[in-house]
Design an enzyme around this catalytic site. Sequence first.
Site, PDB file in Angstrom:
ATOM      1  N   LYS A  44       0.813  -1.192   0.000  1.00 54.34           N
ATOM      2  CA  LYS A  44       0.000   0.000   0.000  1.00 54.34           C
ATOM      3  C   LYS A  44       0.862   1.263   0.000  1.00 54.34           C
ATOM      4  CE  LYS A  44      -3.509  -2.183   2.854  1.00 54.34           C
ATOM      5  NZ  LYS A  44      -4.154  -2.162   4.172  1.00 54.34           N
ATOM      6  N   GLY A  45       2.083   1.166   0.442  1.00 53.50           N
ATOM      7  CA  GLY A  45       2.906   2.333   0.706  1.00 53.50           C
ATOM      8  C   GLY A  45       3.167   3.261  -0.451  1.00 53.50           C
ATOM      9  N   ASP A 101       7.663   2.961  -2.009  1.00 51.36           N
ATOM     10  CA  ASP A 101       7.817   4.129  -1.159  1.00 51.36           C
ATOM     11  C   ASP A 101       9.231   4.235  -0.583  1.00 51.36           C
ATOM     12  OD1 ASP A 101       7.445   1.893   0.473  1.00 51.36           O
ATOM     13  OD2 ASP A 101       5.897   2.796   1.713  1.00 51.36           O
ATOM     14  N   ASP A 104      14.953   0.069   2.227  1.00 54.33           N
ATOM     15  CA  ASP A 104      15.931   0.082   3.318  1.00 54.33           C
ATOM     16  C   ASP A 104      16.770  -1.187   3.254  1.00 54.33           C
ATOM     17  OD1 ASP A 104      13.999  -1.622   4.494  1.00 54.33           O
ATOM     18  OD2 ASP A 104      13.362  -0.105   5.901  1.00 54.33           O
ATOM     19  N   LYS A 132      17.277   4.237   2.087  1.00 55.57           N
ATOM     20  CA  LYS A 132      18.074   4.192   3.323  1.00 55.57           C
ATOM     21  C   LYS A 132      19.260   3.268   3.086  1.00 55.57           C
ATOM     22  CE  LYS A 132      14.488   4.355   6.882  1.00 55.57           C
ATOM     23  NZ  LYS A 132      14.015   3.602   8.059  1.00 55.57           N
ATOM     24  N   ARG A 166      -0.647   7.615   6.489  1.00 56.91           N
ATOM     25  CA  ARG A 166      -0.281   7.627   5.071  1.00 56.91           C
ATOM     26  C   ARG A 166      -0.686   8.945   4.409  1.00 56.91           C
ATOM     27  NH1 ARG A 166       1.090   2.383   3.554  1.00 56.91           N
ATOM     28  NH2 ARG A 166       0.064   0.703   4.694  1.00 56.91           N
TER      29      ARG A 166
END
Length: 179
Positions: A44-45, A101, A104, A132, A166
């Site tokens: 969903k991000g 989104d 990392d 990241k 969000r």
Amino acid sequence: MDIESKVWEVLCSEEEIKDRISELAEEISKAYEGKNLLVVSLLKGSFIFTADLVRKMSIPLKVAFMITSSYGHSETSSGSVSVSMDIQDNLEGVDVLVVDDITDSGITMKYVTEHIMKKSPASIKSCVLLDKPDRRQVDLEADYIGFSIEDKFVVGYGLNYGDYYRNIPYVFAVTNEDR
């Protein structure tokens, strides 16, 4: 962690995000001009980032969605990825751009790109709003990066905490300081 009681440190303002998305959209549009582009949004991000990005792109394209999970409701990746909704499109000969989104550990993007490669696309590249690099656990670097950030827990602009926040129009880090 109760993030409502913590100080929020803005890392990427709404204006900075809009400006960077315009730059990315122009760069990606030039790279894929004349190609058969399918933008795959990892839900969903990335839905907010993907929507803003494709609206700024100047070339014909299709959009598809995948749902993956490696976090659950935790602040860190579990290390294993599951696909709960796969792409239904035929990817043979298609140029694919996977949009997420954040990268990392890199585990999700690596898994998704390997998964999509099995579907015989013409090419596959990746685009992330946030990177990241200090958290990387696999050899992976996104092809298009919005912002490179330090190792902080970030929320907003599609990134969630417990499936909330969000809708915040900027990206913030949750600090240990109380409000």
